[in-house]
Motif scaffolding. Sequence first.
Motif, PDB file in Angstrom:
ATOM      1  N   GLN A  80       3.101  -5.202 -41.018  1.00  0.00           N
ATOM      2  CA  GLN A  80       1.877  -5.970 -40.807  1.00  0.00           C
ATOM      3  C   GLN A  80       2.104  -7.230 -39.974  1.00  0.00           C
ATOM      4  OE1 GLN A  80       0.103  -6.605 -44.744  1.00  0.00           O
ATOM      5  NE2 GLN A  80       0.867  -4.604 -45.345  1.00  0.00           N
ATOM      6  N   GLY A  81       3.332  -7.448 -39.513  1.00  0.00           N
ATOM      7  CA  GLY A  81       3.619  -8.615 -38.694  1.00  0.00           C
ATOM      8  C   GLY A  81       3.719  -9.906 -39.470  1.00  0.00           C
ATOM      9  N   GLN A  82       3.862  -9.815 -40.814  1.00  0.00           N
ATOM     10  CA  GLN A  82       3.982 -11.022 -41.632  1.00  0.00           C
ATOM     11  C   GLN A  82       5.421 -11.513 -41.698  1.00  0.00           C
ATOM     12  OE1 GLN A  82       2.430  -9.464 -45.262  1.00  0.00           O
ATOM     13  NE2 GLN A  82       0.297  -9.891 -44.736  1.00  0.00           N
ATOM     14  N   ASP A  84       9.380 -11.475 -39.672  1.00  0.00           N
ATOM     15  CA  ASP A  84      10.168 -11.167 -38.480  1.00  0.00           C
ATOM     16  C   ASP A  84      11.423 -10.386 -38.842  1.00  0.00           C
ATOM     17  OD1 ASP A  84       8.625 -12.785 -36.434  1.00  0.00           O
ATOM     18  OD2 ASP A  84       9.105 -14.352 -37.890  1.00  0.00           O
ATOM     19  N   SER A 112       7.729   1.648 -36.090  1.00  0.00           N
ATOM     20  CA  SER A 112       8.170   0.420 -35.415  1.00  0.00           C
ATOM     21  C   SER A 112       9.389  -0.201 -36.084  1.00  0.00           C
ATOM     22  CB  SER A 112       7.030  -0.602 -35.403  1.00  0.00           C
ATOM     23  OG  SER A 112       6.686  -0.979 -36.734  1.00  0.00           O
ATOM     24  N   THR A 262      14.117  -5.287 -38.826  1.00  0.00           N
ATOM     25  CA  THR A 262      13.098  -5.984 -38.062  1.00  0.00           C
ATOM     26  C   THR A 262      12.162  -4.910 -37.492  1.00  0.00           C
ATOM     27  OG1 THR A 262      12.723  -7.626 -36.309  1.00  0.00           O
ATOM     28  CG2 THR A 262      14.487  -6.041 -35.953  1.00  0.00           C
ATOM     29  N   THR A 263      11.445  -5.210 -36.440  1.00  0.00           N
ATOM     30  CA  THR A 263      10.586  -4.205 -35.803  1.00  0.00           C
ATOM     31  C   THR A 263      10.855  -4.166 -34.312  1.00  0.00           C
ATOM     32  OG1 THR A 263       8.729  -5.681 -35.286  1.00  0.00           O
ATOM     33  CG2 THR A 263       8.786  -4.712 -37.499  1.00  0.00           C
ATOM     34  N   ASP A 265       8.914  -4.813 -32.061  1.00  0.00           N
ATOM     35  CA  ASP A 265       8.218  -5.902 -31.370  1.00  0.00           C
ATOM     36  C   ASP A 265       9.032  -7.183 -31.300  1.00  0.00           C
ATOM     37  OD1 ASP A 265       5.972  -4.275 -31.011  1.00  0.00           O
ATOM     38  OD2 ASP A 265       5.139  -4.843 -32.960  1.00  0.00           O
ATOM     39  N   ALA A 266      10.078  -7.281 -32.085  1.00  0.00           N
ATOM     40  CA  ALA A 266      10.911  -8.491 -32.052  1.00  0.00           C
ATOM     41  C   ALA A 266      11.622  -8.602 -30.714  1.00  0.00           C
ATOM     42  CB  ALA A 266      11.926  -8.455 -33.187  1.00  0.00           C
TER      43      ALA A 266
END
Length: 337
Positions: A80-82, A84, A112, A262-263, A265-266
């Motif tokens: 959920q991007g909460q 990192d 992801s 992590t994901t 998107d990092a």
Amino acid sequence: MAGELNRRTFVKAAGIAGLAGLSGDVLAQQQRLTWFAGGTGGTYFPLSNQFKQVVEQNTDFTLQVQSTGASVENVGGLAQGQADFALIQNDIAFFAYNGTGIEEFQGNAVESLRGVATLYPETIHVVTLAGSGIETLEDLEGATINTGDLGSGTQVNALQILESAGIEQGDFTEQNTGFSQAADQLRNGDIDAAFLVGGWPVGAIEELATTNDIALVEISGDARESIKGEAQWFADDAIPSGTYSGVDEEVQTIAVQAMIATTEDAEADTVQAVTEAIFSNLDQISIKQQFIGRDSALDGMSIPLHPGAREVFGPATTSPANETENNETAGGTTTPG
């Protein structure tokens, strides 16, 4: 129970508190990162705070370490991007990435999700009080058992182990709290046994052993082989004699592997800087230091490695079930820890 986990944990929103006491000039130069840990009575939380100190001393990043229900909730925080970064178990990472294993992830793969490094064995502790009459897994039938926080990796492991031992959820009374509360329940006689998963020694068990005579239930023999046959991420482990007061013999058990995740998107530079800071300053880490190292940082890596971590360690090896995807992104195969 799985539906209850799904409602209360995987999609649970975790509030993010701001860091206080930093001047505007410092904030302008530092980037704040959120790191999901685990309960305060386990290993994840204090270890994460040691990582925080190392990262903040050696990079321009600040880390906000947040106490959580651990692995499953932490995956949700990453998705959920909460968060990192987060500490999770390698089996939960495998389930999440592949959309399998437990209901929270069935048809809801977190593609992801990316690995940063594996850290140390997370030992399965089955704790009771001396004189309880619980000596084997089979003795847990009909007992009141704390299986860990709802949605935690501890609960997932506990239910897997009990089921492999022939004990279904209707065969015992389940309680769900964090490590510290589980120890209090044992101390107060509210439960018969508790599952705790963490690198030994677990602080909550150490504290309990100072006030009560404890016993650890072995996971060995045919029961252990059955569990490992049904879940490949478990490995043989043992709790050395003297680890906990009053436990004077080695206790055979099993373990999973703790890892940093992590994901995709990092930013690669961010992941590389944080990872390099940790693994270049392991002499400043006192918790589980004997297990954490560059040479073992890819052992049991069950999901694709983040490119930023690959800059630190080289290509990752991963589980056969992930072979196609990971050969494209990380190269090679192995079996999760």
